[in-house]
Design a protein around this motif. Structure first.
Motif, PDB file in Angstrom:
ATOM      1  N   ALA A   1      34.696  28.261  31.447  1.00 32.10           N
ATOM      2  CA  ALA A   1      35.972  28.468  32.129  1.00 32.10           C
ATOM      3  C   ALA A   1      37.012  27.537  31.497  1.00 32.10           C
ATOM      4  N   VAL A   2      38.076  28.118  31.004  1.00 30.87           N
ATOM      5  CA  VAL A   2      39.183  27.318  30.468  1.00 30.87           C
ATOM      6  C   VAL A   2      40.250  27.243  31.561  1.00 30.87           C
ATOM      7  N   VAL A   3      40.440  26.049  32.094  1.00 31.88           N
ATOM      8  CA  VAL A   3      41.385  25.869  33.206  1.00 31.88           C
ATOM      9  C   VAL A   3      42.768  25.630  32.614  1.00 31.88           C
ATOM     10  N   GLY A   4      43.621  26.624  32.733  1.00 31.91           N
ATOM     11  CA  GLY A   4      44.942  26.488  32.115  1.00 31.91           C
ATOM     12  C   GLY A   4      45.887  27.580  32.579  1.00 31.91           C
ATOM     13  N   SER A   5      47.064  27.538  32.024  1.00 28.01           N
ATOM     14  CA  SER A   5      48.098  28.503  32.393  1.00 28.01           C
ATOM     15  C   SER A   5      48.029  29.734  31.491  1.00 28.01           C
ATOM     16  N   ARG A   6      48.446  30.869  32.048  1.00 29.13           N
ATOM     17  CA  ARG A   6      48.540  32.081  31.235  1.00 29.13           C
ATOM     18  C   ARG A   6      49.622  31.938  30.158  1.00 29.13           C
ATOM     19  N   HIS A   7      50.475  30.942  30.307  1.00 35.58           N
ATOM     20  CA  HIS A   7      51.542  30.710  29.326  1.00 35.58           C
ATOM     21  C   HIS A   7      51.157  29.638  28.306  1.00 35.58           C
ATOM     22  N   ASP A   8      49.937  29.135  28.390  1.00 35.21           N
ATOM     23  CA  ASP A   8      49.473  28.078  27.483  1.00 35.21           C
ATOM     24  C   ASP A   8      48.747  28.743  26.314  1.00 35.21           C
ATOM     25  N   ARG A   9      49.414  28.770  25.163  1.00 36.93           N
ATOM     26  CA  ARG A   9      48.841  29.471  24.014  1.00 36.93           C
ATOM     27  C   ARG A   9      47.542  28.821  23.544  1.00 36.93           C
ATOM     28  N   VAL A  10      47.466  27.497  23.701  1.00 36.24           N
ATOM     29  CA  VAL A  10      46.237  26.809  23.285  1.00 36.24           C
ATOM     30  C   VAL A  10      45.072  27.266  24.162  1.00 36.24           C
ATOM     31  N   ALA A  11      45.304  27.318  25.479  1.00 35.56           N
ATOM     32  CA  ALA A  11      44.245  27.764  26.390  1.00 35.56           C
ATOM     33  C   ALA A  11      43.800  29.182  26.032  1.00 35.56           C
ATOM     34  N   LEU A  12      44.768  30.055  25.768  1.00 36.23           N
ATOM     35  CA  LEU A  12      44.424  31.447  25.448  1.00 36.23           C
ATOM     36  C   LEU A  12      43.652  31.536  24.131  1.00 36.23           C
ATOM     37  N   SER A  13      44.028  30.689  23.166  1.00 35.69           N
ATOM     38  CA  SER A  13      43.320  30.743  21.880  1.00 35.69           C
ATOM     39  C   SER A  13      41.883  30.225  22.022  1.00 35.69           C
ATOM     40  N   LEU A  14      41.681  29.256  22.920  1.00 36.29           N
ATOM     41  CA  LEU A  14      40.314  28.771  23.145  1.00 36.29           C
ATOM     42  C   LEU A  14      39.458  29.843  23.813  1.00 36.29           C
ATOM     43  N   VAL A  15      40.062  30.593  24.711  1.00 37.21           N
ATOM     44  CA  VAL A  15      39.339  31.695  25.356  1.00 37.21           C
ATOM     45  C   VAL A  15      38.912  32.715  24.297  1.00 37.21           C
ATOM     46  N   ASP A  16      39.807  32.989  23.360  1.00 39.60           N
ATOM     47  CA  ASP A  16      39.471  33.931  22.281  1.00 39.60           C
ATOM     48  C   ASP A  16      38.378  33.380  21.372  1.00 39.60           C
ATOM     49  N   ARG A  17      38.437  32.071  21.165  1.00 41.26           N
ATOM     50  CA  ARG A  17      37.545  31.465  20.185  1.00 41.26           C
ATOM     51  C   ARG A  17      36.115  31.287  20.699  1.00 41.26           C
ATOM     52  N   TRP A  18      35.979  30.947  21.969  1.00 34.43           N
ATOM     53  CA  TRP A  18      34.640  30.640  22.500  1.00 34.43           C
ATOM     54  C   TRP A  18      34.024  31.895  23.116  1.00 34.43           C
ATOM     55  N   ALA A  19      32.844  32.216  22.676  1.00 41.10           N
ATOM     56  CA  ALA A  19      32.158  33.408  23.193  1.00 41.10           C
ATOM     57  C   ALA A  19      31.922  33.258  24.696  1.00 41.10           C
ATOM     58  N   GLY A  20      32.264  34.277  25.425  1.00 42.08           N
ATOM     59  CA  GLY A  20      32.012  34.269  26.872  1.00 42.08           C
ATOM     60  C   GLY A  20      32.980  33.429  27.666  1.00 42.08           C
ATOM     61  N   ALA A  21      34.041  32.942  27.024  1.00 47.39           N
ATOM     62  CA  ALA A  21      35.000  32.102  27.758  1.00 47.39           C
ATOM     63  C   ALA A  21      36.000  32.973  28.517  1.00 47.39           C
TER      64      ALA A  21
END
Lengths: 306, 223
Positions: free
Chosen positions: B3-23
């Motif tokens: 679980a990446v705890v972050g904002s939908r407007h946080d590009r870093v959070a979104l990129s980590l979700v894309d990068r980590w399998a199952g995130a």
């Protein structure tokens, strides 16, 4: 001849704990530097470090950081334009070497009640069965199992603790909009314990109200100095220390069968109400600590003093 | 699940979700959505992540990209209630992250998250504890000319350090991050090797992202 100790008192004159501590310090010939919450006469040029340096300017007088022996703070919110000054003072409060009652970061566990409950349970204290949920069915199940249940805020924002009566039960669907904290109602007598360095002052509170801070009519609350078991007092002292606090107001309840529950630990207690009711010298004890008596607090000081 | 705890407007959070399998992203809106169950009675806790209910035991790791829940994020809440709802959601998030058995990067510190938990008094004390010299932070309301500092960054994930810096700085950064109770952080040095800052606000580097992904996807103890 040595210079008198200098203690900063940051808060408003109409706040009884602030006024009392400042008054006792002045009686003890401590050089008290008053800073109001508005911060409109405060300047700063300081360096934050393990040994902070620089100076404050308060009402036109320069106060070198090195000359500050202690700090008592209970400020209200500053005007937006003075937020940088408040942040600078808070940062200084975090790293001053002398006694600071309390360091701003030390009491933040109180801003999440269930987090603090988790810490209290981990420290071996008995805590109420607690549910935080956004699921109406889970809330209804919890209420059904425990019979009498109270609900209150999750955060440090002050809320009136209330029992989940029939009307509130009908509104359980609303928990879908955000987390709500439910706790099993613990029957018994409320006891507020002010813990200060190695000592404690216990006040029993008798009230018919669910939340004694909000009685339905005047005279409904009675407060009396009381005793708590020594072992419990020592554990509260250790807990307070582990949270990084020098002063705390712990809210407990003792059941008719003698079980002690701890609800929360307030890092900025408004102790004057209890002091008025019991005569317990809490402001004097805070002033003692700030004046250098009992600082640093040692394990040998783990004795009650009343 | 991570679980990446972050904002939908946080590009870093979104990129980590894309990068980590199952995130998946755990947003502010998730915190005020039905499905959460958190109790101290031993019942199985439930989260809401990316709009879906997830058992706590299925969360192996959590990466925290926010220090607070902001009122303006809670668009489903009436504007008059958003500040209160945000404070409640934030407090609840602290409780969840402070008591889950999942690996949380970075853990709750003093009841706070992210850089709010790594305030100067905390990291400076930790630096002193591990023998690092601190560059004082000057706070002043007097006009002054800012000096540009030469900065060298060591990024730490657990016992691993990344960054082109002397080995002793890397060792010191690992010790500092551990002493501060963190798992991942960037330790910023000046040209003399004094610590200027310890921060979790930066975006993790490529190497750190890979190391964090491996750490957060590890099976939970007892799972």
């Amino acid at each position: 001849m040595t210079a008198p100790r200098r203690v900063l008192v940051w808060g408003d004159e109409d706040d009884p704990p602030i006024e009392r501590v400042a008054s006792v310090l002045a009686d003890r010939d401590v050089d008290v530097v008053r800073i109001g919450s508005a911060l409109d006469d405060v300047g700063y040029d300081i360096a934050i470090a393990p040994e902070p340096t620089g100076a404050l300017e308060v009402a036109g007088a320069e106060i070198p950081v090195a000359s500050i022996d202690g700090l008592y703070l209970r400020p209200g919110p500053p005007a937006p334009a003075r937020m940088p000054a408040a942040a600078a003072l808070s940062a200084l409060a975090g790293c001053l070497r002398g006694p600071v009652v309390n360091r701003p970061t030390a009491g933040r566990s109180n801003w999440s009640k269930p987090f603090q409950t988790h810490l209290l349970a981990g420290a071996g204290f008995r805590v109420p069965e607690t549910l935080v949920t956004t699921e109406p069915a889970a809330a209804a199940d919890f209420a059904g199992r425990h019979g009498c249940v109270v609900y209150k805020s999750v955060s440090g924002i002050r809320s009136i603790v209330a029992t989940l009566d029939g009307a509130a039960h009908d509104r359980l669907e609303l928990v879908r909009n955000g987390p709500v904290q439910f706790q099993r109602w613990i029957p018994g007598r409320d006891v507020r314990v002010h813990v200060l360095a190695g000592q404690w002052f216990a006040t029993a509170v008798d009230s018919d109200a669910v939340d004694y801070r909000y009685p339905s009519h005047e005279g409904q609350v009675a407060m009396d100095a009381t005793e708590i078991p020594d072992d419990l007092g020592r554990r509260l002292v250790a807990l307070t220390r582990s949270l990084g606090l020098l002063l705390a107001g712990a809210d407990l309840r003792v059941t008719p069968s003698g079980e002690w529950y701890v609800f929360e630990v307030n890092p900025s207690p408004g102790f004057s109400v209890y002091e008025d009711a019991t005569g317990q010298p809490i402001a004097a004890a805070v002033a003692d600590l700030l004046a250098g008596r009992g600082w640093p607090a040692s394990p040998a000081a783990l004795r009650r003093r009343r | 699940m991570i679980a990446v705890v972050g904002s939908r407007h946080d590009r870093v959070a979104l990129s980590l979700v894309d990068r980590w399998a199952g995130a998946r992203l755990l947003s502010a809106e998730d915190l005020v959505s039905p499905g959460w169950v958190w109790s101290n009675e031993g019942a199985a806790p439930r989260w809401v992540v990316d709009g879906r209910t997830v058992d706590d035991r299925d969360i192996c790791g959590v990466f925290v990209r926010r220090g607070a829940v902001l009122a303006d994020e809670l668009l489903s809440i009436h504007p008059d209630d958003r500040a209160y709802a945000a404070a409640e959601a934030h407090a609840f998030l602290i409780a969840v992250l402070g008591s889950t058995a999942a690996t949380v990067v970075n853990p709750v510190g003093d009841g706070a998250l992210a850089d709010d938990a790594v305030r100067p008094d905390r990291w400076m004390a930790a630096a002193e504890q591990v023998g690092l010299t601190v560059r004082p932070i000057r706070l002043s309301d007097r006009p002054r000319r800012e000096r540009r500092l030469q900065q060298r960054v060591v990024e730490v994930v657990g016992e691993r350090a990344f960054g082109d810096t002397p080995e002793r700085w890397r060792r010191g950064a690992v010790d500092l991050v551990g002493a501060a109770g963190l798992v991942w952080a960037c330790c910023v040095f000046d040209g003399s090797g004094r610590v200027i800052a310890l921060t979790t606000a930066a975006a993790p580097s490529e190497e750190a992202t890979a190391a964090l992904g491996a750490l957060l996807s590890q099976t939970r103890v007892g799972a």
